[in-house]
Design a protein around this motif. Sequence first.
Motif, mmCIF file in Angstrom:
data_model
loop_
_atom_site.group_PDB
_atom_site.id
_atom_site.type_symbol
_atom_site.label_atom_id
_atom_site.label_comp_id
_atom_site.label_asym_id
_atom_site.label_seq_id
_atom_site.Cartn_x
_atom_site.Cartn_y
_atom_site.Cartn_z
ATOM 1 N N GLY A 185 0.798 -1.233 0.000
ATOM 2 C CA GLY A 185 0.000 0.000 0.000
ATOM 3 C C GLY A 185 0.826 1.276 0.000
ATOM 4 O O GLY A 185 0.408 2.287 -0.578
ATOM 5 N N GLU A 186 2.009 1.241 0.600
ATOM 6 C CA GLU A 186 2.858 2.440 0.664
ATOM 7 C C GLU A 186 3.358 2.872 -0.717
ATOM 8 O O GLU A 186 3.846 3.982 -0.881
ATOM 9 N N MET A 187 3.243 1.988 -1.704
ATOM 10 C CA MET A 187 3.700 2.340 -3.057
ATOM 11 C C MET A 187 2.709 3.260 -3.774
ATOM 12 O O MET A 187 3.053 3.901 -4.759
ATOM 13 N N ASP A 188 1.481 3.340 -3.276
ATOM 14 C CA ASP A 188 0.451 4.150 -3.921
ATOM 15 C C ASP A 188 0.841 5.626 -3.929
ATOM 16 O O ASP A 188 1.166 6.194 -2.890
ATOM 17 N N PRO B 267 -0.527 -11.050 -10.646
ATOM 18 C CA PRO B 267 -1.038 -9.690 -10.846
ATOM 19 C C PRO B 267 -0.259 -8.617 -10.084
ATOM 20 O O PRO B 267 -0.136 -7.491 -10.575
ATOM 21 N N ASN B 268 0.308 -8.965 -8.919
ATOM 22 C CA ASN B 268 1.059 -7.945 -8.184
ATOM 23 C C ASN B 268 2.474 -7.747 -8.738
ATOM 24 O O ASN B 268 3.274 -7.015 -8.169
ATOM 25 N N ALA C 297 -5.010 -9.830 -19.014
ATOM 26 C CA ALA C 297 -4.389 -10.038 -17.700
ATOM 27 C C ALA C 297 -5.094 -9.261 -16.602
ATOM 28 O O ALA C 297 -5.895 -8.367 -16.864
ATOM 29 N N ASP C 298 -4.726 -9.610 -15.380
ATOM 30 C CA ASP C 298 -5.087 -8.844 -14.198
ATOM 31 C C ASP C 298 -3.812 -8.170 -13.715
ATOM 32 O O ASP C 298 -2.746 -8.784 -13.720
ATOM 33 N N ALA C 299 -3.929 -6.923 -13.310
ATOM 34 C CA ALA C 299 -2.776 -6.187 -12.788
ATOM 35 C C ALA C 299 -3.181 -5.546 -11.468
ATOM 36 O O ALA C 299 -4.309 -5.074 -11.317
ATOM 37 N N SER C 300 -2.247 -5.523 -10.532
ATOM 38 C CA SER C 300 -2.517 -4.925 -9.224
ATOM 39 C C SER C 300 -2.008 -3.504 -9.113
ATOM 40 O O SER C 300 -2.313 -2.810 -8.142
ATOM 41 N N TYR C 301 -1.224 -3.079 -10.094
ATOM 42 C CA TYR C 301 -0.685 -1.718 -10.088
ATOM 43 C C TYR C 301 -0.972 -1.063 -11.432
ATOM 44 O O TYR C 301 -1.163 -1.722 -12.450
ATOM 45 N N ARG C 302 -0.919 0.261 -11.401
ATOM 46 C CA ARG C 302 -1.137 1.062 -12.615
ATOM 47 C C ARG C 302 -0.137 2.220 -12.558
ATOM 48 O O ARG C 302 0.199 2.697 -11.483
ATOM 49 N N GLN D 21 0.271 3.701 -8.952
ATOM 50 C CA GLN D 21 -0.960 3.626 -8.177
ATOM 51 C C GLN D 21 -1.257 2.169 -7.852
ATOM 52 O O GLN D 21 -0.989 1.289 -8.674
ATOM 53 N N VAL D 22 -1.797 1.944 -6.663
ATOM 54 C CA VAL D 22 -2.320 0.634 -6.324
ATOM 55 C C VAL D 22 -3.731 0.625 -6.891
ATOM 56 O O VAL D 22 -4.591 1.380 -6.435
ATOM 57 N N ALA D 23 -3.943 -0.174 -7.936
ATOM 58 C CA ALA D 23 -5.244 -0.207 -8.603
ATOM 59 C C ALA D 23 -5.405 -1.540 -9.319
ATOM 60 O O ALA D 23 -4.633 -1.853 -10.228
ATOM 61 N N GLN D 24 -6.382 -2.318 -8.903
ATOM 62 C CA GLN D 24 -6.660 -3.590 -9.557
ATOM 63 C C GLN D 24 -7.304 -3.310 -10.914
ATOM 64 O O GLN D 24 -8.263 -2.560 -11.008
ATOM 65 N N THR D 25 -6.736 -3.907 -11.949
ATOM 66 C CA THR D 25 -7.231 -3.754 -13.307
ATOM 67 C C THR D 25 -7.376 -5.140 -13.909
ATOM 68 O O THR D 25 -6.535 -6.006 -13.679
ATOM 69 N N SER D 26 -8.405 -5.317 -14.694
ATOM 70 C CA SER D 26 -8.601 -6.598 -15.341
ATOM 71 C C SER D 26 -9.077 -6.364 -16.765
ATOM 72 O O SER D 26 -9.948 -5.537 -17.008
ATOM 73 N N ASN D 27 -8.459 -7.064 -17.708
ATOM 74 C CA ASN D 27 -8.958 -7.075 -19.075
ATOM 75 C C ASN D 27 -8.807 -8.485 -19.612
ATOM 76 O O ASN D 27 -8.427 -9.395 -18.879
ATOM 77 N N GLU D 28 -9.073 -8.678 -20.881
ATOM 78 C CA GLU D 28 -9.046 -10.032 -21.445
ATOM 79 C C GLU D 28 -7.650 -10.646 -21.428
ATOM 80 O O GLU D 28 -7.505 -11.858 -21.474
#
Length: 175
Positions: free
Chosen positions: A77-80, A121-122, A158-163, A149-156
């Motif tokens: 979380g501190e990376m946000d 994803p992380n 992959a899933d990603a936990s950061y942006r 940013q710490v942000a869960q993203t999902s598309n066809e």
Amino acid sequence: MRHLLITLALLFPILAMAAPRTVDWLDLLPEEDYQAMLDMPEISHDWGTEAPGDFSNSLRSSDRNLPEVMYSTRVVGEMDGQHIELGGYPVPLETDEQGRYISFFLVPYPGACIHVPPPPPNQIILVEYPSGLAIQDIYQPLLLTGTLQVAQTSNELADASYRMRADKVVSYPGG
């Protein structure tokens, strides 16, 4: 003296943005995931053949026999909101009118959707880069500077936990 303190207080955010924090992919792993990665058994790297220029393979692992940490969405979380510099490899997603990539995933190792299991994803960052970037070689490492940013993203794909909104993207020095 008061005038100097006010000036320094106004300049501090600008100075902080001038020098991004250099981070490593391990900095994005919570302690429990870091330890689980250290304790993980050897994983096969025979995930298929490469189709040059074909970025349609999924970063999602269909092999549910991998250790749980390979599916982790846990974050630090501190990376946000941190202004960082990080090296990695692109997985192209979306182009602009000139054919430059304005959206791509950044992953810690090359060929993440071809020869090796996909990262969890992380360990995947969805990158937005409005300036655009020509990506001819997914094996060419990049060095990115931007705000994480710490942000869960999902598309066809992959899933990603950061942006990240990248301010600067260059070829990795010596890469």
